[in-house]
Design a protein around this motif. Sequence first.
Motif, mmCIF file in Angstrom:
data_model
loop_
_atom_site.group_PDB
_atom_site.id
_atom_site.type_symbol
_atom_site.label_atom_id
_atom_site.label_comp_id
_atom_site.label_asym_id
_atom_site.label_seq_id
_atom_site.Cartn_x
_atom_site.Cartn_y
_atom_site.Cartn_z
ATOM 1 N N SER A 440 -79.037 -17.469 24.422
ATOM 2 C CA SER A 440 -77.942 -17.424 23.449
ATOM 3 C C SER A 440 -78.390 -17.734 22.025
ATOM 4 O O SER A 440 -77.668 -17.450 21.070
ATOM 5 C CB SER A 440 -76.826 -18.390 23.855
ATOM 6 N N VAL A 441 -79.586 -18.323 21.862
ATOM 7 C CA VAL A 441 -80.094 -18.647 20.518
ATOM 8 C C VAL A 441 -81.438 -17.974 20.277
ATOM 9 O O VAL A 441 -82.269 -18.474 19.522
ATOM 10 C CB VAL A 441 -80.196 -20.177 20.318
ATOM 11 N N ALA A 442 -81.649 -16.816 20.902
ATOM 12 C CA ALA A 442 -82.937 -16.133 20.795
ATOM 13 C C ALA A 442 -83.269 -15.749 19.357
ATOM 14 O O ALA A 442 -84.438 -15.768 18.949
ATOM 15 C CB ALA A 442 -82.941 -14.879 21.679
ATOM 16 N N SER A 443 -82.264 -15.389 18.571
ATOM 17 C CA SER A 443 -82.527 -14.970 17.196
ATOM 18 C C SER A 443 -83.065 -16.117 16.354
ATOM 19 O O SER A 443 -83.990 -15.941 15.560
ATOM 20 C CB SER A 443 -81.253 -14.409 16.562
ATOM 21 N N ALA A 444 -82.505 -17.306 16.528
ATOM 22 C CA ALA A 444 -83.010 -18.474 15.799
ATOM 23 C C ALA A 444 -84.423 -18.812 16.254
ATOM 24 O O ALA A 444 -85.275 -19.217 15.445
ATOM 25 C CB ALA A 444 -82.086 -19.667 16.012
ATOM 26 N N ILE A 445 -84.704 -18.642 17.544
ATOM 27 C CA ILE A 445 -86.064 -18.873 18.051
ATOM 28 C C ILE A 445 -87.015 -17.843 17.457
ATOM 29 O O ILE A 445 -88.147 -18.171 17.073
ATOM 30 C CB ILE A 445 -86.070 -18.812 19.591
ATOM 31 N N GLY A 446 -86.574 -16.579 17.348
ATOM 32 C CA GLY A 446 -87.411 -15.552 16.730
ATOM 33 C C GLY A 446 -87.786 -15.900 15.305
ATOM 34 O O GLY A 446 -88.905 -15.628 14.861
#
Length: 533
Positions: A440-446
Amino acid sequence: MRIGVDVGGTNTDAVAMSGNDVVGWAKATTTPEVTDGIVTAVRTLLGSHGQSPEAIGAVMIGTTHFTNALVEGRRLVPTAVVRLGLPATKGLPPFIDWPDRLRAVLGDHVYLCHGGHEFDGRLISPIDHEELRAAARDIASKGLRSVAVASVFSPVDASLEHETQEVLRDEVPGLDISLSSEIGRLGLLERENAAIVNACLRPLAERTVAGLIAALVELGLDCPLHVSQNDGTLMSADFARRYPVATFASGPTNSMRGAAFLSGVRDGVVIDVGGTTSDIGVLVNGFPREASTAVSVAGVRTNFRMPDVLSLGLGGGSLVRSDCGQSDRGQSDRVTVGPDSVGYELAEKALVFGGEELTATDVATAAGMADIGDRAATANLDPALVRDAVESIQVMLAETVEQMKTSANPVPVVVVGGGGVLVRDGLAGASETIRPEYFSVASAIGAAIAQVGAETERVYSMAEMTRDEAMERARSVTAQRAVDAGADPATVEITDVDEIPLTYLPSNAIRIRVKAIGDLASADGTPHTGTDI
């Protein structure tokens, strides 16, 4: 320790990472003033996981702020366009292919001047300094401060654009000038359009970056700020001020990079389901596949690098309606899902949160695909409606995945984003459907794992230099551009080189595109090494 932030249309996500480990994450509702949502998300993250502000070495932010400004036609400034090409190019003046609503906002301030080059580097005509000074005086008389400069075949020779910049600023000090040779690729109209878009966003970029820095100060963070680019890499805050167009589509790009990191999939399809839209892209060797053609943004054709992404009006907040007659693509005749959405008001308007709107999140909860809010609020939904709505969602996504694939063979599909619960396992066309931890927070991890990158594309004439000399020059220029964007010079590497002989030109020219990536140096001077995925 570093913090990655993704500002989406519905939620703002923040993730703290130490090396390759996720230390913690938090979500906050995106606010009209993006910095407010960022402050809330990061403050919640630091408070809930006991992180000290002093332990944070860098903050990486991905935002759709500039893309939204262009799409909405708001917060843009009137912009003058100086094109060097006379006596050629009169037939297709600047703004010729722009939507009327954006032309009205920017003002149609066009100055066609002498200059430009042929494809082999020969002058079309020398530039006229007095002509440029007259244009600068007229620009100043209109109160304009943003200027885009485009010269015919400036990727072959950018000298006239730089000379024009000097003349304009000498006549009117303080002009904010964007050069097409620094932004776009070959193709005059698309490259010129990219420079115009960049120029009209520059004042907004100044305010936004200043706001982001102020937000870090408010949070007590004394560390560098970096902004996500649309190729999965980072740029410094100062670089973002000068080139806001480099942030376009950085949200989907970060999601794909985060998906690759979390799942270990280097080649496959990524579905990023948000609150309003779903973005579907392709991973190639761990990075997003780039679009191979000119990309239209808000109806404006441009040719700067962009990920190859298809967007659907389907997200967690998408409205579900029954008995709507003839359906749109792939949807059941009984129900439609989207494209309209409650967006960031999902937590107020969805049934499971006590609201009165039937959304995709509600039907996913009713179908047992998710455990969100008060499931009892969906107890009275027609089971057939729920079934048809869920099936419509799967068909829409499966059809879009097929459009993005380059073969009929099944491929791994990685599902990320807060609305990822809408996707069932066993999606048609997928060899496996992967929903990794922290999806759900993959974009922030990217954003948090990204390195710093840069790209250049130029045409070199073999009449003036050897192939090796052209290649070395292209590599050197690109490496320096990566350093300017914030990379540690000691870590910069050339990762991609495309060489295309232009055999149809009499000068035996070659077109060289080079991409460079380097590690981001942390506050203590040690490089933050990008994640190997």
